[in-house]
Design a protein around this motif. Structure first.
Motif, short mmCIF file in Angstrom:
data_model
loop_
_atom_site.label_atom_id
_atom_site.label_comp_id
_atom_site.label_asym_id
_atom_site.label_seq_id
_atom_site.Cartn_x
_atom_site.Cartn_y
_atom_site.Cartn_z
N GLY A 115 60.52 52.53 60.20
CA GLY A 115 60.10 52.36 58.81
C GLY A 115 60.49 53.54 57.94
N LEU A 116 61.15 54.53 58.54
CA LEU A 116 61.53 55.73 57.81
C LEU A 116 63.04 55.93 57.75
CD1 LEU A 116 58.89 58.23 59.24
CD2 LEU A 116 58.87 57.05 57.04
N PHE A 117 63.79 54.89 58.07
CA PHE A 117 65.24 54.99 57.97
C PHE A 117 65.72 54.02 56.91
CE2 PHE A 117 69.62 53.91 59.01
CZ PHE A 117 70.18 55.18 59.00
N ASP A 118 66.42 54.57 55.92
CA ASP A 118 66.96 53.77 54.83
C ASP A 118 68.48 53.79 54.96
OD1 ASP A 118 67.95 52.83 52.38
OD2 ASP A 118 66.26 53.67 51.26
N ALA A 119 69.04 52.74 55.55
CA ALA A 119 70.47 52.70 55.86
C ALA A 119 71.33 52.80 54.61
CB ALA A 119 70.80 51.43 56.63
N ALA A 120 70.97 52.10 53.54
CA ALA A 120 71.77 52.13 52.31
C ALA A 120 71.75 53.53 51.70
CB ALA A 120 71.25 51.09 51.32
N TRP A 121 70.59 54.14 51.67
CA TRP A 121 70.47 55.49 51.12
C TRP A 121 71.25 56.48 51.98
CZ3 TRP A 121 68.63 60.14 52.93
CH2 TRP A 121 68.47 61.15 51.98
N TYR A 122 71.13 56.36 53.30
CA TYR A 122 71.84 57.26 54.22
C TYR A 122 73.34 57.14 54.01
CZ TYR A 122 72.72 59.69 58.68
OH TYR A 122 73.13 60.59 59.64
N ALA A 123 73.85 55.94 53.85
CA ALA A 123 75.28 55.73 53.64
C ALA A 123 75.74 56.35 52.32
CB ALA A 123 75.60 54.23 53.66
#
Length: 164
Positions: A52-60
């Motif tokens: 619940g603490l990983f934002d794939a779009a933001w990370y990319a």
């Protein structure tokens, strides 16, 4: 039959070979034992995604080098990014977390997984502005609820992260 049984007993020559075989086998046995206790890559990726603490779009967006290499953001973070201190979410500062927990960086432990499994309950801050004890006391009824304080904060738009 074990390798050491092949060279066991007899002449001093075979004893020397047995010693050599054992010295070669020990590091391999340690490495295999360590692999059995370490989480598999697929388990790490699943844990990151389910946190619940990983934002794939933001990370990319934040780390375009990951996308440029054609890597899945969750896979990159689980295997490399966490150990590098990269942030999986705008409000989880991986570098700060690694610096806050003694020995974590040296052990190569993923900070997000550590936070989910141990850090939240221990009251370790996921970023400099979030105070888990204050938040749990103010919004959840007591500091004993600090393990779920950050998750609660992220799910609500009407709460403050700290008294500041």
């Amino acid at each position: 039959m074990r390798l050491r049984d092949v060279f066991a007993a007899g002449s001093s020559e075979s004893a020397g070979l047995a010693g050599a075989a054992q010295s070669l086998a020990r590091p391999l046995a340690r490495r295999l034992k360590r692999r059995r206790t370490e989480p598999r890559q697929a388990d790490l990726v699943r844990a990151v995604k389910e946190s619940g603490l990983f934002d794939a779009a933001w990370y990319a967006r934040r780390y375009p080098d990951v996308v440029g290499e054609g890597l899945d953001p969750a896979l990159h973070y689980a295997v490399h990014g966490g150990r590098e201190g990269r942030w999986p979410h705008p409000l989880f500062h991986g570098d700060l977390y690694l610096d806050t927990v003694p020995g974590l960086r040296g052990e190569g432990v993923n900070p997000l997984i550590h936070y989910v499994e141990r850090g939240a309950a221990a009251g370790i801050k996921p970023n400099p502005l979030f105070d888990p004890d204050w938040y749990a006391q103010r919004h959840l009824g007591g500091a004993e609820h600090r393990a779920r304080a950050f998750f609660h904060f992220l799910s609500r738009a009407d709460t403050d992260p700290s008294p500041l």
